[in-house]
Scaffold this motif. Structure first.
Motif, PDB file in Angstrom:
ATOM      1  N   PRO A  66      13.361  97.673 123.753  1.00 53.27           N
ATOM      2  CA  PRO A  66      14.257  97.442 124.896  1.00 53.27           C
ATOM      3  C   PRO A  66      15.576  98.190 124.671  1.00 53.27           C
ATOM      4  O   PRO A  66      16.027  98.354 123.538  1.00 53.27           O
ATOM      5  CB  PRO A  66      14.463  95.927 124.870  1.00 53.27           C
ATOM      6  CG  PRO A  66      13.267  95.393 124.159  1.00 53.27           C
ATOM      7  CD  PRO A  66      12.910  96.425 123.139  1.00 53.27           C
ATOM      8  N   LYS A  67      16.169  98.631 125.761  1.00 49.30           N
ATOM      9  CA  LYS A  67      17.362  99.487 125.657  1.00 49.30           C
ATOM     10  C   LYS A  67      18.553  98.741 125.103  1.00 49.30           C
ATOM     11  O   LYS A  67      19.443  99.320 124.466  1.00 49.30           O
ATOM     12  CB  LYS A  67      17.724 100.052 127.047  1.00 49.30           C
ATOM     13  CG  LYS A  67      16.686 101.005 127.612  1.00 49.30           C
ATOM     14  CD  LYS A  67      16.787 102.361 126.964  1.00 49.30           C
ATOM     15  CE  LYS A  67      15.879 103.402 127.580  1.00 49.30           C
ATOM     16  NZ  LYS A  67      14.482 103.246 127.205  1.00 49.30           N
ATOM     17  N   GLU A  68      18.617  97.450 125.340  1.00 46.79           N
ATOM     18  CA  GLU A  68      19.784  96.674 124.900  1.00 46.79           C
ATOM     19  C   GLU A  68      19.347  95.576 123.941  1.00 46.79           C
ATOM     20  O   GLU A  68      18.224  95.109 123.978  1.00 46.79           O
ATOM     21  CB  GLU A  68      20.484  96.057 126.126  1.00 46.79           C
ATOM     22  CG  GLU A  68      21.038  97.100 127.073  1.00 46.79           C
ATOM     23  CD  GLU A  68      21.617  96.488 128.343  1.00 46.79           C
ATOM     24  OE1 GLU A  68      22.255  97.240 129.105  1.00 46.79           O
ATOM     25  OE2 GLU A  68      21.422  95.281 128.568  1.00 46.79           O
ATOM     26  N   ARG A  69      20.250  95.207 123.095  1.00 48.39           N
ATOM     27  CA  ARG A  69      20.167  94.055 122.184  1.00 48.39           C
ATOM     28  C   ARG A  69      19.238  94.259 120.995  1.00 48.39           C
ATOM     29  O   ARG A  69      19.324  93.529 120.023  1.00 48.39           O
ATOM     30  CB  ARG A  69      19.738  92.771 122.937  1.00 48.39           C
ATOM     31  CG  ARG A  69      20.627  92.379 124.087  1.00 48.39           C
ATOM     32  CD  ARG A  69      20.266  90.993 124.650  1.00 48.39           C
ATOM     33  NE  ARG A  69      18.911  90.958 125.204  1.00 48.39           N
ATOM     34  CZ  ARG A  69      17.873  90.357 124.598  1.00 48.39           C
ATOM     35  NH1 ARG A  69      18.035  89.721 123.439  1.00 48.39           N
ATOM     36  NH2 ARG A  69      16.685  90.358 125.169  1.00 48.39           N
ATOM     37  N   PHE A  70      18.328  95.208 121.046  1.00 46.77           N
ATOM     38  CA  PHE A  70      17.359  95.417 119.960  1.00 46.77           C
ATOM     39  C   PHE A  70      17.740  96.661 119.165  1.00 46.77           C
ATOM     40  O   PHE A  70      18.074  97.698 119.740  1.00 46.77           O
ATOM     41  CB  PHE A  70      15.949  95.598 120.521  1.00 46.77           C
ATOM     42  CG  PHE A  70      15.279  94.340 120.984  1.00 46.77           C
ATOM     43  CD1 PHE A  70      15.708  93.710 122.152  1.00 46.77           C
ATOM     44  CD2 PHE A  70      14.237  93.772 120.267  1.00 46.77           C
ATOM     45  CE1 PHE A  70      15.097  92.545 122.581  1.00 46.77           C
ATOM     46  CE2 PHE A  70      13.616  92.611 120.701  1.00 46.77           C
ATOM     47  CZ  PHE A  70      14.054  91.995 121.869  1.00 46.77           C
ATOM     48  N   SER A  71      17.639  96.544 117.839  1.00 45.16           N
ATOM     49  CA  SER A  71      17.846  97.714 116.992  1.00 45.16           C
ATOM     50  C   SER A  71      16.989  97.563 115.749  1.00 45.16           C
ATOM     51  O   SER A  71      16.570  96.457 115.387  1.00 45.16           O
ATOM     52  CB  SER A  71      19.323  97.864 116.613  1.00 45.16           C
ATOM     53  OG  SER A  71      19.764  96.754 115.863  1.00 45.16           O
ATOM     54  N   ALA A  72      16.708  98.689 115.118  1.00 42.86           N
ATOM     55  CA  ALA A  72      15.886  98.666 113.906  1.00 42.86           C
ATOM     56  C   ALA A  72      16.422  99.690 112.931  1.00 42.86           C
ATOM     57  O   ALA A  72      16.997 100.711 113.330  1.00 42.86           O
ATOM     58  CB  ALA A  72      14.423  98.968 114.241  1.00 42.86           C
ATOM     59  N   GLU A  73      16.214  99.406 111.660  1.00 40.59           N
ATOM     60  CA  GLU A  73      16.603 100.347 110.622  1.00 40.59           C
ATOM     61  C   GLU A  73      15.635 100.244 109.460  1.00 40.59           C
ATOM     62  O   GLU A  73      14.969  99.214 109.270  1.00 40.59           O
ATOM     63  CB  GLU A  73      18.029 100.079 110.160  1.00 40.59           C
ATOM     64  CG  GLU A  73      18.224  98.723 109.534  1.00 40.59           C
ATOM     65  CD  GLU A  73      19.647  98.527 108.999  1.00 40.59           C
ATOM     66  OE1 GLU A  73      20.524  99.358 109.274  1.00 40.59           O
ATOM     67  OE2 GLU A  73      19.849  97.534 108.288  1.00 40.59           O
ATOM     68  N   PHE A  74      15.603 101.300 108.680  1.00 43.65           N
ATOM     69  CA  PHE A  74      14.793 101.321 107.462  1.00 43.65           C
ATOM     70  C   PHE A  74      15.621 102.113 106.449  1.00 43.65           C
ATOM     71  O   PHE A  74      15.482 103.330 106.318  1.00 43.65           O
ATOM     72  CB  PHE A  74      13.452 101.992 107.736  1.00 43.65           C
ATOM     73  CG  PHE A  74      12.457 101.907 106.607  1.00 43.65           C
ATOM     74  CD1 PHE A  74      11.342 102.729 106.605  1.00 43.65           C
ATOM     75  CD2 PHE A  74      12.610 101.021 105.553  1.00 43.65           C
ATOM     76  CE1 PHE A  74      10.401 102.666 105.584  1.00 43.65           C
ATOM     77  CE2 PHE A  74      11.686 100.953 104.522  1.00 43.65           C
ATOM     78  CZ  PHE A  74      10.577 101.777 104.543  1.00 43.65           C
ATOM     79  N   PRO A  75      16.502 101.424 105.738  1.00 46.07           N
ATOM     80  CA  PRO A  75      17.441 102.128 104.856  1.00 46.07           C
ATOM     81  C   PRO A  75      16.738 102.703 103.634  1.00 46.07           C
ATOM     82  O   PRO A  75      15.591 102.355 103.316  1.00 46.07           O
ATOM     83  CB  PRO A  75      18.436 101.033 104.462  1.00 46.07           C
ATOM     84  CG  PRO A  75      17.690  99.756 104.632  1.00 46.07           C
ATOM     85  CD  PRO A  75      16.720  99.966 105.745  1.00 46.07           C
ATOM     86  N   LYS A  76      17.486 103.539 102.941  1.00 45.74           N
ATOM     87  CA  LYS A  76      16.945 104.186 101.742  1.00 45.74           C
ATOM     88  C   LYS A  76      16.511 103.125 100.720  1.00 45.74           C
ATOM     89  O   LYS A  76      15.476 103.259 100.067  1.00 45.74           O
ATOM     90  CB  LYS A  76      18.011 105.099 101.150  1.00 45.74           C
ATOM     91  CG  LYS A  76      17.521 105.981 100.030  1.00 45.74           C
ATOM     92  CD  LYS A  76      18.636 106.920  99.578  1.00 45.74           C
ATOM     93  CE  LYS A  76      18.178 107.777  98.413  1.00 45.74           C
ATOM     94  NZ  LYS A  76      19.255 108.638  97.901  1.00 45.74           N
ATOM     95  N   GLU A  77      17.302 102.093 100.583  1.00 44.12           N
ATOM     96  CA  GLU A  77      16.969 100.996  99.688  1.00 44.12           C
ATOM     97  C   GLU A  77      16.833  99.724 100.507  1.00 44.12           C
ATOM     98  O   GLU A  77      17.632  99.467 101.396  1.00 44.12           O
ATOM     99  CB  GLU A  77      18.074 100.808  98.639  1.00 44.12           C
ATOM    100  CG  GLU A  77      18.346 102.033  97.768  1.00 44.12           C
ATOM    101  CD  GLU A  77      17.213 102.337  96.816  1.00 44.12           C
ATOM    102  OE1 GLU A  77      17.102 103.504  96.386  1.00 44.12           O
ATOM    103  OE2 GLU A  77      16.438 101.406  96.504  1.00 44.12           O
TER     104      GLU A  77
END
Lengths: 108, 113
Positions: free
Chosen positions: B61-72
């Motif tokens: 969804p364009k708003e409110r959702f985010s994801a990440e996959f950091p190096k650690e």
């Protein structure tokens, strides 16, 4: 047209019978194919990969028909524990596309 | 070799709060996918990440959702200001090389009250 299509069922099959279902895909560039099973409220689990030459794992046989763009799953001598939703999965580059699944109920 | 680990298994949030879902892929896997599943519905693709990169977020969804996959550390799916419609099972899956099978975690069941 959806990229991966499955008959949602449900298929109600008596224990011991043979059941088969197909999954069609629309993109001829699709590369790899898999069947997963998903039990109610659980995560999908890999059942088997699907190859053009066909492959068998016990009571389960999977087949790929590239010319007609479908894959099939055959379950012989069905058990009550086979009751689940069967998901067809198709990959193309880094895209992994799931069908909506076919529900199978094995009846005692 | 531990499988895909997701936590928490169950998460309850009130409307307006934030939800953070974590996923540690299988050892050696660098591709992570997130899916959402509503009751009685199929898996819906949300986002595909590699380490430090979002490759495909076409299902987010364009708003409110985010994801990440950091190096650690694990991959995180973050939902801000949750609403009742966000209640669902969220599954994470990983794979080592493209065209190999996905391996799924047990999922996080989010309930918004």
């Amino acid at each position: 047209r959806k990229e991966v299509e499955q008959d949602p069922g449900p298929f109600n099959v008596p224990e011991g019978a043979t059941v088969a279902f197909n999954c069609t895909y629309s993109n001829s560039a699709s590369q790899s194919f898999f069947w997963y099973r998903q039990d109610c409220r659980k995560e999908p689990k890999l059942l088997m990969s699907v190859y053009s030459s066909g492959n068998e794992d016990g009571r389960f046989t999977a087949q790929l028909n590239r010319a007609s763009q479908y894959i099939s799953l055959l379950i012989r001598d069905s058990k009550l524990s086979d009751s689940a939703t069967y998901l067809c999965v198709v990959t193309r580059d880094d895209k992994i596309i799931f069908g909506k699944g076919t529900r199978l109920h094995i009846l005692p | 070799n531990a499988g895909v680990m997701q936590n928490p298994r169950h998460l309850v949030r009130r409307r307006g709060q934030e939800a953070r879902l974590r996923c540690s892929p299988m050892k050696g896997h660098s591709h992570v996918y997130w899916y959402r599943q509503l009751p009685e519905e199929g898996l819906k693709f949300m986002v595909y990440l590699q380490k430090e990169n979002i490759i495909d977020e076409s299902g987010m969804p364009k708003e409110r959702f985010s994801a990440e996959f950091p190096k650690e550390g694990p991959s995180i799916l973050r939902i801000q200001q949750v609403v009742r419609g966000d209640s669902a099972a969220y599954f994470c899956a990983s794979l080592g090389v493209l065209d190999s099978p996905l391996h799924f975690g047990n999922g996080t069941r989010l309930t918004v009250t």
